[in-house]
Motif scaffolding. Structure first.
Motif, mmCIF file in Angstrom:
data_model
loop_
_atom_site.group_PDB
_atom_site.id
_atom_site.type_symbol
_atom_site.label_atom_id
_atom_site.label_comp_id
_atom_site.label_asym_id
_atom_site.label_seq_id
_atom_site.Cartn_x
_atom_site.Cartn_y
_atom_site.Cartn_z
ATOM 1 N N PHE A 1 -12.460 6.195 -8.485
ATOM 2 C CA PHE A 1 -12.987 7.043 -7.409
ATOM 3 C C PHE A 1 -14.120 6.353 -6.664
ATOM 4 C CE2 PHE A 1 -16.600 9.928 -6.522
ATOM 5 C CZ PHE A 1 -16.110 10.503 -5.354
ATOM 6 N N THR A 2 -15.065 5.747 -7.415
ATOM 7 C CA THR A 2 -16.211 5.105 -6.775
ATOM 8 C C THR A 2 -15.828 3.825 -6.038
ATOM 9 O OG1 THR A 2 -16.759 3.986 -8.863
ATOM 10 C CG2 THR A 2 -17.881 6.080 -8.382
ATOM 11 N N GLY A 3 -14.644 3.293 -6.302
ATOM 12 C CA GLY A 3 -14.162 2.153 -5.534
ATOM 13 C C GLY A 3 -13.280 2.570 -4.378
ATOM 14 N N VAL A 4 -12.442 3.571 -4.613
ATOM 15 C CA VAL A 4 -11.498 4.006 -3.583
ATOM 16 C C VAL A 4 -12.208 4.740 -2.444
ATOM 17 C CG1 VAL A 4 -9.565 5.581 -3.122
ATOM 18 C CG2 VAL A 4 -9.513 4.075 -5.119
ATOM 19 N N LEU A 5 -13.245 5.514 -2.761
ATOM 20 C CA LEU A 5 -13.966 6.242 -1.712
ATOM 21 C C LEU A 5 -14.536 5.302 -0.647
ATOM 22 C CD1 LEU A 5 -15.161 8.813 -0.483
ATOM 23 C CD2 LEU A 5 -17.102 8.565 -2.059
ATOM 24 N N PRO A 6 -15.348 4.298 -0.996
ATOM 25 C CA PRO A 6 -15.845 3.388 0.041
ATOM 26 C C PRO A 6 -14.740 2.573 0.698
ATOM 27 C CG PRO A 6 -16.436 2.578 -2.142
ATOM 28 C CD PRO A 6 -15.922 3.971 -2.325
ATOM 29 N N ALA A 7 -13.705 2.213 -0.080
ATOM 30 C CA ALA A 7 -12.596 1.459 0.505
ATOM 31 C C ALA A 7 -11.861 2.295 1.551
ATOM 32 C CB ALA A 7 -11.631 1.012 -0.595
ATOM 33 N N THR A 8 -11.688 3.587 1.280
ATOM 34 C CA THR A 8 -11.033 4.479 2.238
ATOM 35 C C THR A 8 -11.839 4.598 3.517
ATOM 36 O OG1 THR A 8 -10.009 5.770 0.460
ATOM 37 C CG2 THR A 8 -10.212 6.841 2.606
ATOM 38 N N LEU A 9 -13.140 4.783 3.383
ATOM 39 C CA LEU A 9 -14.008 4.898 4.553
ATOM 40 C C LEU A 9 -13.996 3.609 5.369
ATOM 41 C CD1 LEU A 9 -17.030 6.647 2.798
ATOM 42 C CD2 LEU A 9 -15.297 7.733 4.240
ATOM 43 N N PHE A 10 -14.104 2.489 4.677
ATOM 44 C CA PHE A 10 -14.113 1.178 5.328
ATOM 45 C C PHE A 10 -12.790 0.924 6.044
ATOM 46 C CE2 PHE A 10 -13.190 -3.345 5.346
ATOM 47 C CZ PHE A 10 -14.373 -3.939 5.742
ATOM 48 N N GLN A 11 -11.681 1.101 5.334
ATOM 49 C CA GLN A 11 -10.374 0.777 5.891
ATOM 50 C C GLN A 11 -9.993 1.714 7.029
ATOM 51 O OE1 GLN A 11 -7.169 0.763 3.071
ATOM 52 N NE2 GLN A 11 -5.618 0.270 4.588
ATOM 53 N N SER A 12 -10.248 3.003 6.872
ATOM 54 C CA SER A 12 -9.875 3.952 7.914
ATOM 55 C C SER A 12 -10.602 3.655 9.219
ATOM 56 C CB SER A 12 -10.178 5.383 7.456
ATOM 57 O OG SER A 12 -9.864 6.315 8.462
ATOM 58 N N THR A 13 -11.905 3.404 9.141
ATOM 59 C CA THR A 13 -12.665 3.110 10.352
ATOM 60 C C THR A 13 -12.232 1.782 10.958
ATOM 61 O OG1 THR A 13 -14.537 4.232 9.306
ATOM 62 C CG2 THR A 13 -14.972 3.057 11.342
ATOM 63 N N ALA A 14 -12.028 0.787 10.114
ATOM 64 C CA ALA A 14 -11.614 -0.527 10.610
ATOM 65 C C ALA A 14 -10.235 -0.467 11.256
ATOM 66 C CB ALA A 14 -11.618 -1.536 9.462
ATOM 67 N N ALA A 15 -9.291 0.219 10.603
ATOM 68 C CA ALA A 15 -7.937 0.308 11.150
ATOM 69 C C ALA A 15 -7.917 1.062 12.474
ATOM 70 C CB ALA A 15 -7.017 0.999 10.141
ATOM 71 N N GLY A 16 -8.804 2.050 12.600
ATOM 72 C CA GLY A 16 -8.856 2.796 13.852
ATOM 73 C C GLY A 16 -9.255 1.948 15.033
ATOM 74 N N MET A 17 -9.947 0.840 14.784
ATOM 75 C CA MET A 17 -10.367 -0.020 15.886
ATOM 76 C C MET A 17 -9.201 -0.774 16.513
ATOM 77 S SD MET A 17 -13.450 0.798 16.051
ATOM 78 C CE MET A 17 -14.048 -0.347 17.284
ATOM 79 N N ILE A 18 -8.023 -0.693 15.897
ATOM 80 C CA ILE A 18 -6.824 -1.280 16.508
ATOM 81 C C ILE A 18 -6.540 -0.617 17.850
ATOM 82 C CG2 ILE A 18 -4.312 -1.547 16.223
ATOM 83 C CD1 ILE A 18 -4.754 -1.949 13.268
ATOM 84 N N SER A 19 -7.075 0.592 18.051
ATOM 85 C CA SER A 19 -6.884 1.272 19.333
ATOM 86 C C SER A 19 -7.467 0.468 20.493
ATOM 87 C CB SER A 19 -7.520 2.665 19.294
ATOM 88 O OG SER A 19 -8.926 2.574 19.118
#
Length: 260
Positions: free
Chosen positions: A61-79
């Motif tokens: 959980f403590t690894g997936v939570l920051p990874a989710t936040l990081f990846q989701s924001t980064a992937a959104g920049m593909i816009s």
């Protein structure tokens, strides 16, 4: 100043509305971290859990939570690449605001969506027994926001220099997947060979994960087993990488729009 703020909020709102309408992406982005926390966390309990003395589900959980936040924001920049292909970015460029405001608005919109996904991950983790208190949630708020900002800056500097959306998606996957392994998302980076530690040191996600773990496990017996760097140093590195990536990404974004 007020004009810059309103422009930032308008761009953030546009990206937020657009992403909330993309239900398949939201569903996948929620299902993936939930499966990692519940599935891999349980699978790793007999090995990683016993070695560290910490629940592997909590560790996941403590690894997936920051990874989710990081990846989701980064992937959104593909816009950014998508906006470039349909010439929407040129429409933005006629606005009397700074280029930094334009990209900051995009990051804020993506970060808002990422925080919503992070809240869902936290709720799921609490439902399956991960210890989460109100005070701990308050303490994790700023580290989680830092994960979003770091991911947004990473996505900006990655995508801004690429020619189209297809290239952005391919390169992004190539850059993000190794960070799940070398960022210590599921397994703490203790006792790894020196060359692995050197490679891991250039992975931005490593510092986001370690920061969240440092705050979550602060004052607990398992702290030394799961945290590799002090939270203060992690925060300093994140701030430095964010500033550097935002500056470089904004300059590249501006240059490519003016010269195409």
């Amino acid at each position: 100043m007020a004009r810059e703020l309103w422009a930032l909020l308008a761009i953030a709102q546009r990206d937020l509305v657009k992403l909330l309408r993309d239900r398949p992406r939201l569903a996948v982005n929620l299902a993936f971290p939930i499966l990692l926390v519940a599935g891999l966390g349980s699978v790793l309990q007999p090995t990683v859990g016993k070695v560290t003395g910490v629940s592997a589900v909590t560790l996941a959980f403590t690894g997936v939570l920051p990874a989710t936040l990081f990846q989701s924001t980064a992937a959104g920049m593909i816009s950014i690449a998508e906006d470039r292909e349909n010439d929407f970015s040129r429409t933005l460029f006629v606005a009397p605001v700074s280029r930094l405001t334009l990209v900051a608005g995009k990051i804020c919109g993506e970060a808002t969506v990422a925080l919503f996904q992070g809240a869902c991950v936290v709720a799921f983790a609490a439902a399956i027994g991960v210890p989460i208190t109100g005070g701990l949630l308050a303490a994790l708020l700023l580290p989680c926001l830092a994960c979003c900002l770091l991911g947004g800056a990473f996505g900006l500097v990655t995508v801004a220099s690429l020619p189209n959306q297809r290239s952005a998606m391919d390169v992004f996957q190539f850059l993000i997947i190794p960070q799940y392994v070398l960022g210590g998302v599921l397994v703490p980076l203790h006792g790894v060979p020196g060359y692995i530690d050197v490679i891991a040191a250039v992975m931005p996600l490593r510092y986001a994960v370690d920061l969240v773990r440092g705050v979550y496990f602060h004052g607990t017996p398992g702290y030394q087993q799961v945290v590799t760097t002090s939270p203060v140093l992690n925060a300093v590195v994140i701030a430095g990488v964010f500033a550097l990536a935002m500056t470089a990404g904004s300059l590249v974004f501006d240059y490519r729009e003016r010269t195409r």
